[in-house]
Design a protein around this motif. Structure first.
Motif, short mmCIF file in Angstrom:
data_model
loop_
_atom_site.label_atom_id
_atom_site.label_comp_id
_atom_site.label_asym_id
_atom_site.label_seq_id
_atom_site.Cartn_x
_atom_site.Cartn_y
_atom_site.Cartn_z
N HIS A 2 -3.73 12.06 1.15
CA HIS A 2 -4.29 11.49 -0.08
C HIS A 2 -3.23 11.31 -1.17
O HIS A 2 -3.44 10.51 -2.10
CB HIS A 2 -5.44 12.36 -0.58
N THR B 71 -4.55 3.42 3.97
CA THR B 71 -5.64 4.05 4.72
C THR B 71 -5.02 4.71 5.95
O THR B 71 -4.25 4.09 6.68
CB THR B 71 -6.69 3.02 5.18
N GLY C 132 -2.03 7.86 0.11
CA GLY C 132 -3.00 6.80 0.34
C GLY C 132 -4.31 7.02 -0.37
O GLY C 132 -4.53 8.05 -1.03
N ARG C 133 -5.19 6.06 -0.22
CA ARG C 133 -6.49 6.10 -0.90
C ARG C 133 -7.58 6.65 0.00
O ARG C 133 -8.57 7.21 -0.48
CB ARG C 133 -6.86 4.69 -1.36
N LYS C 134 -7.41 6.50 1.32
CA LYS C 134 -8.47 6.90 2.24
C LYS C 134 -7.86 7.48 3.51
O LYS C 134 -6.85 6.99 4.01
CB LYS C 134 -9.35 5.70 2.59
N THR D 248 -1.91 3.46 -1.75
CA THR D 248 -3.28 3.02 -1.48
C THR D 248 -3.52 2.82 0.02
O THR D 248 -4.42 2.08 0.41
CB THR D 248 -3.59 1.71 -2.23
N GLY E 293 0.81 -1.22 0.00
CA GLY E 293 0.00 0.00 0.00
C GLY E 293 0.84 1.26 0.00
O GLY E 293 0.47 2.27 -0.63
#
Length: 304
Positions: free
Chosen positions: A152, A134, A155-157, A132, A127
């Motif tokens: 962001h 969290t 990461g994705r969230k 990606t 990740g």
């Protein structure tokens, strides 16, 4: 809008995270005690700094990714990172540390005239490399909003979980769920083996039935059903067993301190501590399945 970011801790997680900030257009000054890690990050566009304090001196945001709370607190206070930063600098700690240490760090940052956010991550090295992750954040709403563009980029969230320490609380709760799930999935595959049921058959049923979970469909502990899982790479770590053991140790400390009755969480912590100190030291946490097969230390539920 681009920022100048000091990134302290350029290991397996921090290095790729810093590189992704560079890709997003930010100026990143990096430091690590290991020169080879600084050189690797430099090849990805991170500007090497001679010390953590030097990196922080001109930064808008200081991000730390360190092994434990004692390292974060020592860096902030004893090694002068807070003193080196300009007033109002935003400190974002992405390390996974004890909730109490996170709150102590937050207080130290604020007392020094800065802003603080604890923002541990989930997603492992894969990740971090793919941006990606969290992020689970604890701190003020304004601090979270200020950090969001950077989170962001890596990461994705990103989830604002509450006040100081809430990000760490969410992280240890999440990883306790993950550890218990992985042990349960592993036990199911070992039972299937004893009954003559093929790995793929169990996967095909459970992955679309009520047994579906991340430990099964993404990080399947046996070779075959999920080609990208560590089980198909001799359990080369995506999320190393010692890191899981560390996180579960933090969860166990919190369980005992809060008087919470969580026998599965405590048992998982015990199993991963034992595994990480032995054959699991260099393996992915999904390799716990090896200890559950006949001849393993947990056969029939008996400890080694």
């Amino acid at each position: 809008m681009s920022s100048t970011v000091a990134f302290i801790g350029l290991g397996h997680m921090g290095g790729p995270m810093a590189a992704n900030l560079v890709k997003a257009g930010h100026r990143v000054l990096g430091f690590d005690l290991v020169p080879e890690l600084v050189a690797t990050a430099g090849a990805a566009g991170v500007q090497p700094a001679g010390s953590a304090a030097e990196a922080a001196a001109t930064a808008d945001v200081v991000i730390t990714m360190l092994p434990a709370g004692r390292h974060v607190l020592a860096l902030y206070r004893e090694q002068g990172l807070l003193a080196a930063a300009r007033p109002g600098t935003l400190f974002v700690d992405c390390s996974t540390i004890d909730v109490a240490d996170a709150r102590t760090a937050h207080e130290a940052v604020v007392a020094a005239g800065h802003r603080a956010l604890d923002a541990p991550v989930s997603g492992g090295v894969v990740g971090a490399e793919a941006a990606t992750l969290t992020f689970m954040a604890g701190g003020g709403e304004a601090e979270f909003t200020a950090a969001e563009p950077l989170l962001h980029a890596m990461g994705r969230k990103a989830v604002h979980c509450g006040a100081a320490g809430a990000g760490q609380a969410a992280k240890i709760c999440n990883n306790m769920i993950l550890a218990i799930s992985m042990i349960g999935v592993s036990e199911a595959f070992v039972l299937a083996e004893s009954l003559g049921l093929d790995h793929q058959a169990l996967y095909d049923v459970a992955s679309t039935a009520s047994g579906q979970c991340w430990a099964l469909t993404v990080n399947c502990p046996v070779p075959g059903p999920v080609p990208a899982s560590p089980a198909n790479r001799d359990y080369r770590p995506g999320f190393a067993a010692p890191l899981m053991a560390k996180d579960l140790g933090l969860a166990a400390n919190a369980l005992r301190a809060g008087g919470v009755d969580a026998p599965l969480g405590l048992k998982a912590a015990e199993m991963y501590a034992e595994f990480a100190q032995g054959e699991g030291a260099g393996l992915d946490f999904s390799a716990i399945v090896r200890t559950l097969r006949p001849g393993g230390p947990h056969q029939n539920g008996n400890p080694a």
